[in-house]
Design an enzyme around this catalytic site. Sequence first.
Site, PDB file in Angstrom:
ATOM      1  N   CYS A 145     -58.963  65.436   2.072  1.00 53.04           N
ATOM      2  CA  CYS A 145     -58.259  65.121   0.825  1.00 53.04           C
ATOM      3  C   CYS A 145     -58.897  63.992   0.018  1.00 53.04           C
ATOM      4  O   CYS A 145     -58.904  64.052  -1.216  1.00 53.04           O
ATOM      5  CB  CYS A 145     -56.780  64.865   1.081  1.00 53.04           C
ATOM      6  SG  CYS A 145     -56.385  63.631   2.329  1.00 53.04           S
ATOM      7  N   ARG A 178     -71.229  56.598   4.833  1.00 53.35           N
ATOM      8  CA  ARG A 178     -71.478  57.880   5.501  1.00 53.35           C
ATOM      9  C   ARG A 178     -70.481  58.090   6.632  1.00 53.35           C
ATOM     10  O   ARG A 178     -70.789  58.649   7.681  1.00 53.35           O
ATOM     11  CB  ARG A 178     -72.923  57.966   5.990  1.00 53.35           C
ATOM     12  CG  ARG A 178     -73.387  59.394   6.233  1.00 53.35           C
ATOM     13  CD  ARG A 178     -74.895  59.608   6.131  1.00 53.35           C
ATOM     14  NE  ARG A 178     -75.666  58.742   6.990  1.00 53.35           N
ATOM     15  CZ  ARG A 178     -76.520  57.811   6.554  1.00 53.35           C
ATOM     16  NH1 ARG A 178     -76.694  57.638   5.247  1.00 53.35           N
ATOM     17  NH2 ARG A 178     -77.191  57.054   7.389  1.00 53.35           N
ATOM     18  N   SER A 179     -69.256  57.634   6.421  1.00 54.90           N
ATOM     19  CA  SER A 179     -68.215  57.824   7.426  1.00 54.90           C
ATOM     20  C   SER A 179     -67.765  59.278   7.434  1.00 54.90           C
ATOM     21  O   SER A 179     -67.953  60.024   6.472  1.00 54.90           O
ATOM     22  CB  SER A 179     -67.018  56.927   7.124  1.00 54.90           C
ATOM     23  OG  SER A 179     -66.322  57.408   5.988  1.00 54.90           O
ATOM     24  N   ASP A 201     -75.985  53.991   4.207  1.00 53.23           N
ATOM     25  CA  ASP A 201     -75.086  53.143   4.974  1.00 53.23           C
ATOM     26  C   ASP A 201     -75.914  52.081   5.687  1.00 53.23           C
ATOM     27  O   ASP A 201     -77.117  51.926   5.411  1.00 53.23           O
ATOM     28  CB  ASP A 201     -74.207  53.961   5.927  1.00 53.23           C
ATOM     29  CG  ASP A 201     -74.963  54.525   7.127  1.00 53.23           C
ATOM     30  OD1 ASP A 201     -76.192  54.342   7.221  1.00 53.23           O
ATOM     31  OD2 ASP A 201     -74.304  55.146   7.987  1.00 53.23           O
TER      32      ASP A 201
END
Length: 302
Positions: A145, A178-179, A201
């Site tokens: 989401c 870049r999670s 990152d």
Amino acid sequence: MTATELDPSGVAAEFRAQVREDVTRLAADGRSLRVVGLLGQETGPAATYARFAGRGFQDVGIEFDLRRVAPEDVEAAVADANLDPDVDGVFLYYPLTDPRGDRWLRELVDPRKDVEGMHSFWSRLLYENQRFVDPDRSVRAILPCTPLAILKLLQKAGMRGTDPSAPLAGVTACVINRSELVGRPLAAMLANDGALVHSLDLTGSVTFEPAIGRHTHDVRDSGVTRAEALATADVVISAVPSRSFELIRGDEIREGAICVDVAEFTNFDPSVRERASVFVPRVGPLTIAMAARNLVRLTSVQ
């Protein structure tokens, strides 16, 4: 140039109106919707997010049941929500345990109730660029989401490609983060639509090559520096959750770039507004609307 500020609340209102119609239609068929939220903190960002999410769900006619749980009780709480036939969606508000434990919790949520779209079932479809669940292409896959909200805001801000068959062909994006929650799925979504994405990152940089001429995007080590990535990007999205992050300055970005700030602490220096074309200061309201939209779509796979 002074950037136009794009308020996500207005965009969220448009999507909430559609979700409200869908919820009303389902109610007419005897189907009411209920989301269980699991929260481990009494105060802080997670508690604030849960409070706003509750208002957002209730605004469109979705019942929201917020449950506060201790770390040792979270797995049982997820299992209870999965098995409860009166629960249609599960929303986890991190942190609930520790980083490793929270990753495991995402896998415990029944994919059919995963309004966040973070279970590996949905992630696999995303990274393989499979946009439908079924062979008949009648049931759409669920997307995470927050990245989905960012993509909708970029579209509203005017992000466009040059090829009708690949809507973001010719677009270069820089994503700082870049999670698995935000940066990586967002980069994949952009590249699957044809954009070239530089993902940065603390460990360095990789490039998501666009899915043009192949089914899905490709990822390679690139060595592209922050300066190079920002200077060439048509869109810049930053989501670094740290006060010590070196703020992105106006003289680092391409003139006319679209900039989106997703972080808890701002990632952009005020000078960016003097060079960007559109600046999005936050994403939260639209994230909640996308979660409600995901819930409606999940009724097709439950």
